[in-house]
Each structure stands twice: as structure tokens, then as C-alpha cells.
Design a protein around this motif. Structure first.
Motif, PDB file in Angstrom:
ATOM      1  N   PHE A   1     -30.997   6.187 -80.715  1.00  0.00           N
ATOM      2  CA  PHE A   1     -32.179   5.852 -81.507  1.00  0.00           C
ATOM      3  C   PHE A   1     -31.965   6.066 -83.004  1.00  0.00           C
ATOM      4  CE2 PHE A   1     -34.276   6.836 -77.381  1.00  0.00           C
ATOM      5  CZ  PHE A   1     -34.985   5.659 -77.227  1.00  0.00           C
ATOM      6  N   SER A   2     -30.739   6.303 -83.432  1.00  0.00           N
ATOM      7  CA  SER A   2     -30.521   6.693 -84.825  1.00  0.00           C
ATOM      8  C   SER A   2     -30.635   5.535 -85.811  1.00  0.00           C
ATOM      9  CB  SER A   2     -29.145   7.360 -84.974  1.00  0.00           C
ATOM     10  OG  SER A   2     -28.105   6.459 -84.628  1.00  0.00           O
ATOM     11  N   GLY A   3     -30.468   4.317 -85.365  1.00  0.00           N
ATOM     12  CA  GLY A   3     -30.516   3.177 -86.269  1.00  0.00           C
ATOM     13  C   GLY A   3     -31.910   2.611 -86.422  1.00  0.00           C
ATOM     14  N   GLU A   4     -31.998   1.543 -87.161  1.00  0.00           N
ATOM     15  CA  GLU A   4     -33.285   0.873 -87.351  1.00  0.00           C
ATOM     16  C   GLU A   4     -33.783   0.302 -86.035  1.00  0.00           C
ATOM     17  OE1 GLU A   4     -35.002  -2.911 -89.923  1.00  0.00           O
ATOM     18  OE2 GLU A   4     -33.366  -1.705 -90.762  1.00  0.00           O
ATOM     19  N   LYS A   5     -32.850  -0.151 -85.196  1.00  0.00           N
ATOM     20  CA  LYS A   5     -33.176  -0.618 -83.858  1.00  0.00           C
ATOM     21  C   LYS A   5     -32.388   0.194 -82.838  1.00  0.00           C
ATOM     22  CE  LYS A   5     -34.378  -5.422 -84.908  1.00  0.00           C
ATOM     23  NZ  LYS A   5     -34.124  -6.843 -84.558  1.00  0.00           N
ATOM     24  N   LEU A   6     -32.994   0.445 -81.694  1.00  0.00           N
ATOM     25  CA  LEU A   6     -32.289   1.199 -80.661  1.00  0.00           C
ATOM     26  C   LEU A   6     -31.060   0.421 -80.198  1.00  0.00           C
ATOM     27  CD1 LEU A   6     -32.695   0.027 -77.484  1.00  0.00           C
ATOM     28  CD2 LEU A   6     -35.040   0.659 -77.991  1.00  0.00           C
ATOM     29  N   ARG A   7     -30.072   1.166 -79.727  1.00  0.00           N
ATOM     30  CA  ARG A   7     -28.878   0.561 -79.154  1.00  0.00           C
ATOM     31  C   ARG A   7     -28.662   1.134 -77.763  1.00  0.00           C
ATOM     32  NH1 ARG A   7     -23.586   1.184 -81.517  1.00  0.00           N
ATOM     33  NH2 ARG A   7     -24.217   3.301 -82.096  1.00  0.00           N
ATOM     34  N   VAL A   8     -28.569   0.280 -76.769  1.00  0.00           N
ATOM     35  CA  VAL A   8     -28.218   0.710 -75.422  1.00  0.00           C
ATOM     36  C   VAL A   8     -26.697   0.763 -75.339  1.00  0.00           C
ATOM     37  CG1 VAL A   8     -28.294   0.161 -72.973  1.00  0.00           C
ATOM     38  CG2 VAL A   8     -30.319  -0.221 -74.397  1.00  0.00           C
ATOM     39  N   LEU A   9     -26.177   1.961 -75.124  1.00  0.00           N
ATOM     40  CA  LEU A   9     -24.727   2.169 -75.125  1.00  0.00           C
ATOM     41  C   LEU A   9     -24.128   2.120 -73.732  1.00  0.00           C
ATOM     42  CD1 LEU A   9     -24.602   5.115 -77.696  1.00  0.00           C
ATOM     43  CD2 LEU A   9     -24.388   2.662 -78.137  1.00  0.00           C
ATOM     44  N   ALA A  10     -24.956   2.357 -72.720  1.00  0.00           N
ATOM     45  CA  ALA A  10     -24.465   2.339 -71.346  1.00  0.00           C
ATOM     46  C   ALA A  10     -25.645   2.069 -70.425  1.00  0.00           C
ATOM     47  CB  ALA A  10     -23.799   3.663 -70.976  1.00  0.00           C
ATOM     48  N   ALA A  11     -25.365   1.430 -69.298  1.00  0.00           N
ATOM     49  CA  ALA A  11     -26.392   1.142 -68.308  1.00  0.00           C
ATOM     50  C   ALA A  11     -25.790   1.299 -66.918  1.00  0.00           C
ATOM     51  CB  ALA A  11     -26.954  -0.267 -68.491  1.00  0.00           C
ATOM     52  N   ALA A  12     -26.594   1.800 -65.986  1.00  0.00           N
ATOM     53  CA  ALA A  12     -26.123   1.982 -64.612  1.00  0.00           C
ATOM     54  C   ALA A  12     -27.309   1.880 -63.662  1.00  0.00           C
ATOM     55  CB  ALA A  12     -25.423   3.331 -64.450  1.00  0.00           C
ATOM     56  N   THR A  13     -27.025   1.484 -62.438  1.00  0.00           N
ATOM     57  CA  THR A  13     -28.053   1.325 -61.415  1.00  0.00           C
ATOM     58  C   THR A  13     -27.533   1.882 -60.104  1.00  0.00           C
ATOM     59  OG1 THR A  13     -28.970  -0.670 -62.429  1.00  0.00           O
ATOM     60  CG2 THR A  13     -29.425  -0.348 -60.100  1.00  0.00           C
ATOM     61  N   GLU A  14     -28.414   2.535 -59.350  1.00  0.00           N
ATOM     62  CA  GLU A  14     -28.099   2.941 -57.979  1.00  0.00           C
ATOM     63  C   GLU A  14     -29.187   2.400 -57.070  1.00  0.00           C
ATOM     64  OE1 GLU A  14     -27.406   6.848 -55.204  1.00  0.00           O
ATOM     65  OE2 GLU A  14     -26.191   6.466 -56.953  1.00  0.00           O
ATOM     66  N   SER A  15     -28.801   1.579 -56.113  1.00  0.00           N
ATOM     67  CA  SER A  15     -29.767   1.016 -55.179  1.00  0.00           C
ATOM     68  C   SER A  15     -30.152   2.044 -54.123  1.00  0.00           C
ATOM     69  CB  SER A  15     -29.177  -0.224 -54.492  1.00  0.00           C
ATOM     70  OG  SER A  15     -28.886  -1.232 -55.442  1.00  0.00           O
ATOM     71  N   PHE A  16     -31.403   1.987 -53.681  1.00  0.00           N
ATOM     72  CA  PHE A  16     -31.849   2.796 -52.554  1.00  0.00           C
ATOM     73  C   PHE A  16     -31.554   2.020 -51.268  1.00  0.00           C
ATOM     74  CE2 PHE A  16     -35.444   4.632 -55.381  1.00  0.00           C
ATOM     75  CZ  PHE A  16     -34.556   5.525 -55.953  1.00  0.00           C
ATOM     76  N   ASP A  17     -31.036   2.712 -50.256  1.00  0.00           N
ATOM     77  CA  ASP A  17     -30.782   2.010 -48.996  1.00  0.00           C
ATOM     78  C   ASP A  17     -32.094   1.744 -48.265  1.00  0.00           C
ATOM     79  OD1 ASP A  17     -31.509   4.305 -47.397  1.00  0.00           O
ATOM     80  OD2 ASP A  17     -29.492   5.107 -47.646  1.00  0.00           O
ATOM     81  N   GLY A  18     -32.007   0.908 -47.242  1.00  0.00           N
ATOM     82  CA  GLY A  18     -33.204   0.483 -46.536  1.00  0.00           C
ATOM     83  C   GLY A  18     -33.972   1.617 -45.904  1.00  0.00           C
ATOM     84  N   VAL A  19     -33.266   2.615 -45.400  1.00  0.00           N
ATOM     85  CA  VAL A  19     -33.934   3.751 -44.757  1.00  0.00           C
ATOM     86  C   VAL A  19     -34.759   4.531 -45.780  1.00  0.00           C
ATOM     87  CG1 VAL A  19     -33.571   5.945 -43.553  1.00  0.00           C
ATOM     88  CG2 VAL A  19     -32.214   3.928 -42.927  1.00  0.00           C
ATOM     89  N   PHE A  20     -34.182   4.764 -46.952  1.00  0.00           N
ATOM     90  CA  PHE A  20     -34.903   5.536 -47.967  1.00  0.00           C
ATOM     91  C   PHE A  20     -36.054   4.718 -48.548  1.00  0.00           C
ATOM     92  CE2 PHE A  20     -35.133   7.579 -52.305  1.00  0.00           C
ATOM     93  CZ  PHE A  20     -35.753   8.732 -51.840  1.00  0.00           C
ATOM     94  N   ARG A  21     -35.855   3.421 -48.728  1.00  0.00           N
ATOM     95  CA  ARG A  21     -36.962   2.572 -49.187  1.00  0.00           C
ATOM     96  C   ARG A  21     -38.127   2.640 -48.216  1.00  0.00           C
ATOM     97  NH1 ARG A  21     -32.938  -1.246 -50.647  1.00  0.00           N
ATOM     98  NH2 ARG A  21     -33.358  -2.466 -48.768  1.00  0.00           N
ATOM     99  N   ALA A  22     -37.816   2.603 -46.929  1.00  0.00           N
ATOM    100  CA  ALA A  22     -38.873   2.675 -45.917  1.00  0.00           C
ATOM    101  C   ALA A  22     -39.600   4.014 -45.980  1.00  0.00           C
ATOM    102  CB  ALA A  22     -38.275   2.450 -44.524  1.00  0.00           C
ATOM    103  N   GLU A  23     -38.859   5.084 -46.225  1.00  0.00           N
ATOM    104  CA  GLU A  23     -39.493   6.402 -46.329  1.00  0.00           C
ATOM    105  C   GLU A  23     -40.399   6.480 -47.551  1.00  0.00           C
ATOM    106  OE1 GLU A  23     -39.926  10.657 -45.321  1.00  0.00           O
ATOM    107  OE2 GLU A  23     -39.972   8.683 -44.409  1.00  0.00           O
ATOM    108  N   LEU A  24     -39.946   5.950 -48.684  1.00  0.00           N
ATOM    109  CA  LEU A  24     -40.790   5.951 -49.880  1.00  0.00           C
ATOM    110  C   LEU A  24     -42.039   5.110 -49.666  1.00  0.00           C
ATOM    111  CD1 LEU A  24     -38.106   5.607 -52.704  1.00  0.00           C
ATOM    112  CD2 LEU A  24     -39.407   7.651 -52.089  1.00  0.00           C
ATOM    113  N   LEU A  25     -41.877   3.981 -49.000  1.00  0.00           N
ATOM    114  CA  LEU A  25     -43.038   3.142 -48.722  1.00  0.00           C
ATOM    115  C   LEU A  25     -44.024   3.870 -47.823  1.00  0.00           C
ATOM    116  CD1 LEU A  25     -44.420   0.414 -49.056  1.00  0.00           C
ATOM    117  CD2 LEU A  25     -43.101  -0.420 -47.097  1.00  0.00           C
ATOM    118  N   ALA A  26     -43.523   4.575 -46.813  1.00  0.00           N
ATOM    119  CA  ALA A  26     -44.394   5.334 -45.909  1.00  0.00           C
ATOM    120  C   ALA A  26     -45.156   6.413 -46.663  1.00  0.00           C
ATOM    121  CB  ALA A  26     -43.567   5.951 -44.777  1.00  0.00           C
ATOM    122  N   LEU A  27     -44.521   7.022 -47.667  1.00  0.00           N
ATOM    123  CA  LEU A  27     -45.155   8.103 -48.416  1.00  0.00           C
ATOM    124  C   LEU A  27     -46.217   7.606 -49.386  1.00  0.00           C
ATOM    125  CD1 LEU A  27     -42.019  10.339 -49.009  1.00  0.00           C
ATOM    126  CD2 LEU A  27     -44.052  10.977 -47.708  1.00  0.00           C
TER     127      LEU A  27
END
Length: 378
Positions: A24-50
Motif C-alpha cells: 500500500f506504499s504507493g499512490e495505488k496499491l500493488r498486488v505482489l502475490a496471489a494464491a488460492t486454495e480450493s475447499f474439497d467437496g466434503v468440507f464445502r458440504a460441511e460449511l453449507l450444513a453449518l
């Protein structure tokens, strides 16, 4: 001097955790790195149940919160691996903004409850995340706004204003996660920023697609495009009091649940699944078009972010519904669709560290500006 923060977001689509490392140090923010971790189907189902009352839910919610913290930690590791290649070490990151996973959102107060008695609940274990990463964690962003009488959502409009706002024209930003939310960013400094949840985004489309095709989402909206519209079903879906409520307002799976959808589908048991998918897509588009038409009518531009930005059929329906508005994705404005919300929570973490307000009272309805979040030191 560099000003590094990490933002982590797992949204109502329940598909996984997105993370970014931002400077955030510049006039505009800079994204220096990006990453994603998918949730597996079992965990998605558990979150949906909750998202609904269920057996042994306190224990299951605590276990799920630990699971989310561990997934967040793996995303942070991936971000730090990319950062190391740029000469950035973990101790240089000032804080992690970790949203958590919303499973209940009921900010509205009732007459027999004390002021501020609404609540919003995000599963997370920020203490564990601080332990696993060795970096300060800022979490629980929404509760303070709710305590101040606000909706606790959406929290991204202030960030949207800084990244996408223009002094020349009013801009609308539409986030298509599980729930859709709109930011209206006026070009006049004297006008108020607006923001609210339009209604369902991907949640119902994804659930129907999973149920009938086994796929977690309708890639590109191709399945929906193969079906035809069911006008009577669309009218029934849109006949929901939420859509006529004034702003500020917010919603979630508490309202737009699978049970809600099942009740709407009862008279249409003989409908072809692809026709229902087409109609659910039109439902999402219609609710968003109505929101832009009602509150962002001066805008000539609609910037779309979130997972729904990859649904070409949905974007086409938005464009048809808004013929005088240029519909584009956030990619065209310097920030990829899956990075916008994570970057927003990096910004909210910075706001907390600097003890600056993170909410917009004209958006949430809170009694005033509030510093949002709680800090868990490394």
C-alpha cells in the motif's frame, strides 16, 4: 517505504480461500502475490450444513474454524513463497486480514432485543492463524459495525471507492460471490457512497448445478445458456420481500437457502434442470439489474468482480438488462476478479492497524464511523 499486508477471503460461494499480498506504499496499491486454495467437496458440504441448525453444531463449527485457519495458513505460505522470490520476508508483513467463513448473518434487531443485538458469525480461528504464520492477524471485521446498529455488510465499498472510483463519472461495482453486492461510487465528493446486497449471486446457481450435473459450478454459464427461461418461476423467485426493502440492507444464505429454493420449485417439479438453471441465472441478473437501475442510474459503467465475473452468460444477461451501461470485469481496471475481496480485507487490516474507520455508515446504516476488527498478535 513498503507497506505490506496480506488479505484472506473465503466467501459465501464456499469454493475456497483466496489470498493476496499487497503493498500500500504507493499512490495505488500493488498486488505482489496471489494464491488460492480450493475447499474439497466434503468440507464445502460441511460449511453449507453449518449455515442452518444442525446436530452438534458448536463442536462442528469449532472444528471447521480450525480447518479454515489451517487453509488460510497454507495460502499465506504460498504467498510468502512468492514474496521471497521478490526479496520480501515474512517479518516485513505488518498484518494479515482474515475474513473467515460466514455461516450466519442476522444483523436485524427485533423489538424485544437490546440495541445492537443483531449478529453476524464468521467461522475462523485467528489465534491459530497467528500461531501458524508468526504474523499479526486482524479478524472479526463485521461485529463492530453490527454493534453500532449497522448491517455489518457490505464492507468493501470504501475500498472500491479508492480503487475503482472516478472523479469524472459515477461507477458501480458488482461483486458476484455466493451473494451479490453492489457499490455505487459517485463522482461528486458531496454525494454518499452506497452499497448493499442485491440478493443471490452464485449460491443458488452453483447448488442446482452441483445437484444435477455433479459439477461445483456452471462453467461460463454454458449449461444455463442451453436452457430456456421459465417466466412463472422467475416471477415467483423475484416475489421475495427482501427485494422491496429499502437500503441499507444485507442478506445471506439465512434467507436464500436451499430450503427457500425448494419451496419456490415445488410447482415446477416437471421442469427441465437446464431450464431451472437458466431461470436461476436470470434471477441473479434481474436482481442486480434492478439494483443498478434503482440506485446507480447515473452510472455509465458496471465493474464486475468475484467468481461470477467468469460466467459469460450471466455477464451477457447483465448487459442486456443494462443497455446504456458498459459492463466489464475488474480485470480491465487493474485488479483480477478473484483478488478484489481479498485485497479489500488487506486494506481493512491496514485500517485497523492505523486505527482508522473501515465502515461506511451510508452503506451499513451504522451510527457512525467505526474502527473494525480485532488484533491477534503473533
Amino acid at each position: 517505504m513498503p507497506d505490506y499486508y496480506i488479505g484472506l477471503m473465503s466467501g459465501t460461494s464456499l469454493d475456497g480461500a483466496d489470498g493476496v499480498l499487497v503493498d500500500f506504499s504507493g499512490e495505488k496499491l500493488r498486488v505482489l502475490a496471489a494464491a488460492t486454495e480450493s475447499f474439497d467437496g466434503v468440507f464445502r458440504a460441511e460449511l453449507l450444513a453449518l449455515n442452518s441448525p444442525t446436530h452438534n453444531e458448536l463442536h462442528r463449527a469449532a472444528v471447521a474454524a480450525n480447518h479454515i485457519a489451517a487453509a488460510y495458513a497454507r495460502v499465506v505460505d504460498a504467498l510468502l513463497g512468492q514474496a521471497a522470490a521478490q526479496g520480501i520476508a515474512a517479518p516485513q508483513v505488518r498484518a494479515i486480514g482474515a475474513h473467515g467463513q460466514t455461516v450466519r448473518h442476522q444483523p436485524q434487531r427485533t423489538s424485544d432485543e437490546p440495541a445492537g443485538a443483531g449478529y453476524t458469525l464468521q467461522l475462523n480461528n485467528p489465534a491459530l492463524l497467528a500461531e501458524l504464520t508468526g504474523i499479526d492477524v486482524v479478524a472479526d471485521f463485521r461485529s463492530r459495525d453490527v454493534a453500532a446498529g449497522g448491517q455489518g455488510a457490505p464492507l468493501v465499498p470504501a475500498f472500491h471507492q479508492g480503487v475503482f472510483g472516478s472523479q469524472d463519472a459515477t461507477v458501480c461495482v458488482l461483486n458476484l460471490g455466493g451473494i451479490s453486492n453492489l457499490s455505487v461510487l459517485p463522482h461528486e465528493a458531496s454525494s454518499l457512497v452506497l452499497g448493499f446486497d442485491c440478493g443471490p449471486g452464485n449460491a443458488l446457481m452453483d447448488a442446482w448445478c452441483q445437484q444435477h450435473t455433479g459439477q461445483p459450478y456452471d462453467a461460463g454459464g454454458a449449461w444455463a445458456a442451453s436452457g430456456k427461461l421459465l417466466p412463472e418461476l422467475l416471477a415467483s423467485l423475484l416475489d421475495e420481500p427482501y427485494f422491496s426493502q429499502p437500503i441499507p440492507k444485507s442478506t445471506g444464505r439465512d434467507l436464500f437457502s436451499l430450503e427457500w429454493l425448494a419451496s419456490k420449485l415445488e410447482p415446477f417439479a416437471a421442469a427441465q434442470p437446464e431450464d431451472v438453471q437458466n431461470t436461476l441465472t436470470e434471477f441473479t441478473a434481474s436482481a442486480c439489474v434492478d439494483s443498478v437501475t434503482r440506485y446507480g442510474k447515473e452510472s455509465a459503467s458496471l465493474i464486475v468482480c468475484g467468481g461470477g465475473a467468469f460466467n459469460a452468460h450471466l455477464l451477457a444477461r447483465l448487459q442486456v438488462g443494462l443497455p446504456h451501461v458498459r459492463v466489464s470485469t475488474s480485470d480491465a481496471h487493474g485488479l483480477p476478479p478473484l483478488q478484489v475481496e481479498a485485497a479489500a480485507f488487506a486494506w481493512l487490516a491496514q485500517q485497523m492497524v492505523l486505527r482508522r474507520p473501515g465502515n461506511v455508515p451510508s452503506v451499513t446504516g451504522a451510527q457512525g464511523l467505526r474502527v473494525l476488527g480485532a488484533v491477534y498478535p503473533a
